[in-house]
Enzyme design. Structure first.
Site, mmCIF file in Angstrom:
data_model
loop_
_atom_site.group_PDB
_atom_site.id
_atom_site.type_symbol
_atom_site.label_atom_id
_atom_site.label_comp_id
_atom_site.label_asym_id
_atom_site.label_seq_id
_atom_site.Cartn_x
_atom_site.Cartn_y
_atom_site.Cartn_z
ATOM 1 N N ALA A 1 1.530 -1.291 0.045
ATOM 2 C CA ALA A 1 -0.087 -0.076 0.189
ATOM 3 C C ALA A 1 0.967 1.723 0.191
ATOM 4 O O ALA A 1 2.100 0.755 0.478
ATOM 5 C CB ALA A 1 -1.057 -0.319 1.194
ATOM 6 N N GLU A 2 0.568 2.169 -0.931
ATOM 7 C CA GLU A 2 0.838 3.146 -0.811
ATOM 8 C C GLU A 2 0.948 4.356 0.493
ATOM 9 O O GLU A 2 3.109 4.843 0.188
ATOM 10 C CB GLU A 2 0.479 4.839 -1.755
ATOM 11 C CG GLU A 2 -0.786 5.240 -1.099
ATOM 12 C CD GLU A 2 -2.044 3.950 -1.547
ATOM 13 O OE1 GLU A 2 -3.336 4.552 -2.549
ATOM 14 O OE2 GLU A 2 -2.234 2.963 -2.032
ATOM 15 N N PRO A 3 1.330 4.024 1.329
ATOM 16 C CA PRO A 3 2.128 4.859 2.399
ATOM 17 C C PRO A 3 3.308 4.132 3.425
ATOM 18 O O PRO A 3 3.650 4.500 3.914
ATOM 19 C CB PRO A 3 0.415 4.201 3.516
ATOM 20 C CG PRO A 3 -0.069 4.423 3.352
ATOM 21 C CD PRO A 3 -0.140 3.317 1.766
ATOM 22 N N GLY A 4 3.584 3.160 2.608
ATOM 23 C CA GLY A 4 4.861 2.279 2.954
ATOM 24 C C GLY A 4 4.978 0.680 2.904
ATOM 25 O O GLY A 4 6.025 0.222 3.676
#
Length: 662
Positions: A338-341
């Site tokens: 997922a893009e937040p990390g």
């Protein structure tokens, strides 16, 4: 020269203590400051600080005219998040990646009450980092052909917003976008778990680290004020240096939260140790999804998964792909992100979205987007609010609603393949009945339109870059071609004309009769996706490139447990290579190849027997253990012990001019 002893520190000189109350910290904020508020929904959001700032403003009218900078606007549509900063006169502008969960901020931006910019989430995260490094801005291809492109608005949300922050540039005949660095970053609201009085901050209970360090560096280097909200205070010098995520040299104020309700791990979870990596949670708790249109879409999308692939899942319908993968027992063969990390594990959904259960790693958000932008994703499964005949997709703005791009632009433009998921209509007006889709009448908004309201994904850019694109609904499936959108599949029970074509805003390409979607996805029983994913047809395991005289043998996933199975495999390989009629340069994939320990010697002997067919042979596998094990046995047999780590390495080594490796 003698030093005045009055100016010298003494043993009684107090050591600086940065712990203050929230009210004391926000008193330092001035009218017109640029305020960076960290967070991803409720994750990393310093609610105590925001509430203290609101209280000061309501009491005194100051500070006013603030400029708000964020990657994701924190809020849940209720009384939490950035709604507390949206009082009349408190904000002058907003600059961020995603507005979807902050309706009060959306209203200010859409109405023109404030200046407002919407830029790709990854661009904002990386731009904060680059601002801290003293760079003039960010040069990237991300955003070309979308509303972030200055030819399509440059990310400006309303007419009041006039300053250009994005410039089109050309280098070596290629187009790029240049995003200007932030001229000012005056205050940061950050969050951590533990701090010492010197301001060193750890984040052991946080589900995400986001760009907390990058924000602290940028604000500090711009001469600003860094305020960090924490749950607890530790003794000075007691924090392990490797655990410190924000060093005290960057921190001006530490605020101990007054209530756990103002420091929840996410909006949905007070604290889940499996999301912060403290424990690994058994996955048998995952309940299968109800068989409905959303699960049908997720199942059809899951048929596009491949072993060992790195995947991003968007919010909403795409979240179901993870649930289907868990139900089918294939999570261990994929790396979901997922893009937040987060990398690995099972991404969470709903108000926990952005985190993951049992993640393998939690990166800083700018680093995650570096990975994405450079091509690290094999596949992305994203939402779809609107799509048109040119293949453009809108998820960012419709009428009075400003959702914002979020990470959608970074992800969709850079994934090796992209799949857009969504119901055919909104609401779907579909139900799964007896293995078919049944439709019903009623008011519904079309999602496949003549032209999207805003271009968050450019079909033209995808075609030029050769990116495979698929659009999956519960009624039908489209693929993007050079000529436009082609209708390739329809669901059982669907009437092509009345249930699909009459409801489209464009005329799709139809080559013959569309195929029927896999009937398994409409039945309330497992798909058997594990077998599909791991079973490679025999014919697909052999291929010959006559031009380069390369013979490919794919042993990925093959399990050899008995002498009989080994004999059959060797006989088939011998037959296939013999059919070529001359010696070949062999490339063998041993990824996930399993052989019983007592058969390794027999296997090595069989490999030696096949060497009469080879001019050269190169082998590769990503398993270090298997490379070492096979290398030892092959060396004992007088064969080349070297195994490469990738197909590209093996192919480069296996050429007609390469000396024999057998």
């Amino acid at each position: 020269m003698a030093i005045d002893p009055v100016l010298m520190p003494t043993a009684t000189t107090p050591i600086r203590d940065k712990v203050v109350t929230a009210a004391e910290a926000v008193r330092l904020i001035r009218d017109g400051d640029f305020l960076v508020v960290e967070g991803f929904a409720g994750q990393g959001f310093a609610e105590e600080l925001v509430l203290a700032l609101e209280e000061r403003f309501l009491h005194s009218g100051a500070p006013g005219g603030l400029s708000l900078v964020f990657t994701v606007a924190q809020g849940d549509g209720g009384d939490r998040g950035l709604v507390h900063l949206c009082h009349d006169g408190m904000l002058a502008r907003s600059m961020g990646g995603h507005y979807g969960m902050a309706p009060a901020l959306q209203k200010l931006a859409i109405s023109g009450a404030i200046e407002a910019y919407n830029l790709p989430q990854g661009v904002i995260a990386q731009l904060i980092r680059d601002t801290g490094a003293g760079k003039p801005g960010l040069l990237t291809h991300v955003g070309l052909g979308t509303f972030a492109d200055p030819r399509h608005g440059g990310g400006k949300v309303n007419d009041r917003t006039t300053d250009d922050r994005v410039t089109l540039m050309e280098i070596d005949d290629r187009e790029y976008l240049f995003y200007k660095a932030f001229e000012r970053l005056d205050v940061a609201f950050l969050r951590g778990t533990t701090a010492d009085p010197a301001g060193n901050v750890t984040m052991e209970k946080e589900a995400l680290t986001l760009e907390a360090l990058e924000v602290a560096i940028a604000v500090h280097n711009r001469g600003g004020l860094v305020i960090v909200q924490v749950e607890r205070i530790a003794e000075r010098g007691s924090l392990h240096p490797r655990d410190v995520k924000i060093p005290g040299v960057l921190v001006d104020c530490v605020v101990l939260v007054s209530s756990g309700a103002r420091h929840t791990q996410t909006w949905a979870s007070q604290y889940n140790p499996a999301m912060s990596g403290e424990i690994r949670q058994p996955m048998n708790w995952v309940e299968p999804m109800e068989l409905n249109p959303r699960k049908v879409i997720a199942r059809r999308a899951a048929l596009e998964l491949h072993p060992n692939s790195v995947v991003n899942l968007g919010i909403g319908v795409p979240e179901g792909v993870a649930a289907v993968a868990a139900e089918e027992g294939i999570l261990e063969y994929l790396t979901l992100t997922a893009e937040p990390g987060v990398i690995g594990g099972m991404p969470t959904g709903g108000l926990d979205f952005g985190s993951a259960i049992n993640a393998d790693a939690i990166l800083a958000q700018p680093s995650q987007f570096d990975f994405y932008d450079g091509g690290g994703l094999d596949a992305a499964f994203l939402g779809m609010a609107q799509a048109d005949g040119a293949g453009n997709v809108n998820v960012s703005r419709f009428g009075p609603r400003l959702a914002g791009a979020g990470g959608f632009i970074n992800i969709s433009q850079n994934s090796k393949a992209v799949y857009f998921l969504g119901t055919f209509l909104a609401p779907s007006r579909s139900a799964v009945v007896d293995g078919q889709i049944r439709t019903s009448d009623g008011p519904a908004a079309p999602k496949f339109v003549a032209a999207v309201d805003q271009r968050t994904f450019s079909g033209e850019y995808a075609r030029r870059s050769g990116q495979p694109v698929m659009y999956i609904t519960e009624r039908c499936v489209f693929v993007l071609t050079e000529q436009g959108m082609q209708l390739t599949e329809i669901a059982p029970g669907i009437d092509l004309q009345t249930d699909v074509l009459d409801l489209l805003g464009f005329e799709p390409i139809i080559d013959g009769t569309p195929a029927t979607m896999d009937p398994r996805i409409f039945r309330d029983e497992p798909l058997g996706l594990r077998d599909d994913l791991l079973t490679i047809p025999l014919d697909a395991r052999f291929s010959y490139d006559e031009t380069r005289n390369l013979f490919f043998l794919n042993l990925e996933g093959v399990v050899v447990r008995t002498e009989a199975e080994l004999a059959l495999a060797v006989a088939e390989i011998d037959r296939r290579v013999t059919e070529v009629g001359h010696t070949v340069n062999m490339v063998i994939n041993y990824d996930n190849f399993i052989i019983a320990p007592d058969l390794v010697d027999s296997f090595a002997a069989s490999v030696r027997g096949l060497s009469r067919h080879y001019e050269s042979v190169t082998r590769y596998t990503t398993s270090a253990f298997l490379r070492l094990k096979l290398a030892d046995h092959l060396a004992d047999r007088g064969l080349s012990p070297h195994l490469f780590e990738s197909r590209s390495e093996a192919m480069a080594a296996s050429t007609p001019s390469t000396p024999s490796a057998s």
